[in-house]
Write a protein that holds these residues in place. Sequence first.
Motif, PDB file in Angstrom:
ATOM      1  N   ASP A  14      -8.212   2.126   1.488  1.00 32.37           N
ATOM      2  CA  ASP A  14      -8.033   1.919   0.315  1.00 32.37           C
ATOM      3  C   ASP A  14      -9.211   2.188  -0.744  1.00 32.37           C
ATOM      4  OD1 ASP A  14      -5.403   1.305   0.862  1.00 32.37           O
ATOM      5  OD2 ASP A  14      -5.618  -0.831   1.100  1.00 32.37           O
TER       6      ASP A  14
ATOM      7  N   SER B 125      -0.716   5.810   4.826  1.00 32.65           N
ATOM      8  CA  SER B 125      -0.094   4.400   4.469  1.00 32.65           C
ATOM      9  C   SER B 125       1.324   4.115   5.133  1.00 32.65           C
ATOM     10  CB  SER B 125       0.321   4.195   2.894  1.00 32.65           C
ATOM     11  OG  SER B 125      -0.815   4.376   2.126  1.00 32.65           O
TER      12      SER B 125
ATOM     13  N   ARG C  73       0.753  -1.237   0.066  1.00 30.85           N
ATOM     14  CA  ARG C  73      -0.225   0.033  -0.043  1.00 30.85           C
ATOM     15  C   ARG C  73       0.782   1.212  -0.165  1.00 30.85           C
ATOM     16  NH1 ARG C  73      -2.219  -0.552   4.649  1.00 30.85           N
ATOM     17  NH2 ARG C  73      -4.373  -1.435   4.132  1.00 30.85           N
TER      18      ARG C  73
END
Length: 589
Positions: free
Chosen positions: A101, A76, A37
Amino acid sequence: MKPAIRFFSTITRSAPPNDTLPLPQLRKLGLIYSSYRFAVSLFSMLMVYITARADSGASLPSFLQQTTLSFYVLLSMILLGLFYVVNKHMRQQLAFGLALDVIILSLLLYTAGAPDLQLTMLYMVVVAASFMLLHSSQALIITLLAIIFVIYQQFFYAIANSMSLTNLGDALLMSASFLAVGGLSWSISQRLVQLEKVAARHAKEVERLNVINQEVITQMVNGVIVIDQAHIVLANLAAYQLLSIPHRPSLTLPTTSESRTPNDRRRLDSASTAQLADFEEQLNEQHPQLLQACLTVAAGQSRTFTYDLPAVANVSVFGKLRVQIIPLKDGSKLVMLEDLRREQANAQQLKLASLGQLTASIAHEIRNPLATISQASQLLMEDVVESCHPPANNMTSPASDYSDEHIAANHELYKMIFSQTKRVNRIIEDILKLSRQQQANQQPIVLAEWMPAFLENHFQGHDVFLRVKTQPTISFDTHQLEQVLINLINNGLRHSSYAHPHAFVEIEIYCADNDVIIDILDGGTGVREHDLPHLFNPFFTTDQAGTGLGLYLSQAFCEANQARLLYVPEHTKTCFRLIAPAINACSHV
């Protein structure tokens, strides 16, 4: 808001129950996805600015796009660090990150204006990861959230700009793809979880069998040594004891594999390797012929031979070991060491039983005439005494003087007959001791408690000094141990009285390696060198009053109890040493 909550609750209850990954595997995959991510967010932000700078005609990213990407990179990085540091509530952290996300990708999709391939692939990764890492109900909520956001933002974009059936069709197709990818991911995740469970069960079974094998090998009475590529990789406790090599206990760590940390395993492996290296070094120093014989056996070949142990005065293991070398399938060698003392003890038991049966059958035949001879000699001596003291009024003559001398000479002969009958009777009694107990009834004996009581019962009034340096326990037949010590102490008192006016005996008890040593010391002149080979032979004695069976019987009793009795000529005093294996760790007094 309430209908939406009820809708998600219904979905949660209706979702099929699923198995989840174990926590160690979940943490590993969670770290991988969190790193993914962060890399995707950072790469997306860099690519937006690089593309804008390379294309001079294009405008800079919008404020919404810049804010979304910057916020995504920051979150993140925070989520990655939090997941790495905090080991609790890992699924909640992953659920929050996956929901984030979906929201970020929906905002980026809105700024793009229409679905594109890159965002579609990122959506599918999120959906697949949710079914891999979360419960099925949570993953289904994440998938529906992504579908709702995709379709809703298309409607919102159509209202704000213009309606496009193509974009709407792409959004619906994307949503259907989400459900398909979610279903496939859920199926694959369940298979992975089942494989993980099977592997975990097999690992536990292997670990359990390994623990059982290690315990069996440790408790074996035979020595076990495994040699691989000319190095020793396994040696059990019996191998240390049979070869008289000191055994240093290894580290005490949790017994179950789940409770051991990787650091514990590394420490245990390091300690075990060092212990085996030390064992191999001492084996090469003390028993080079044995090690060389094991190493020279060709691969795939077996061999059995007898190894003569070096004669050492302070160990109970003596004589010979049967060595069997067995090739293993992986090219290593299994060396089995068998102590022949058990065979010698069994042979000694058979010998004692045969001798006992023989003596029991002939004792009656010998003792009856022996008792008659003894009684007759006593009667003759009484007659001689009466004839040597006649009444006072009897007159003596030269003939009577000659008769008195003849009677006195006969009296000495009668005394010799009587003393020899007593000696033969003692020999018979000593031999009959073998028939009264043909098999040793071994039981644990705590010498620090048993020995003072024994001396109090049998040698009260004699100068027998006891020094106990340890508190060991041996396995011995109490009656036979009493007979052995009575013989040795009586011999010591008798021979000490010949050399000194004040007879005394010293008893020292201490431990050497895995054995208990009992030294019987006296101040006598010791055993002459030319008598040493015959010292324990039956009917050999240097004392006219002895039968020559005391030491022979004592050694037979010791061998029947897997112990050793020997004379130590190197000692400054007359020393008979009894050595028996300890059945517990010796502790100092």
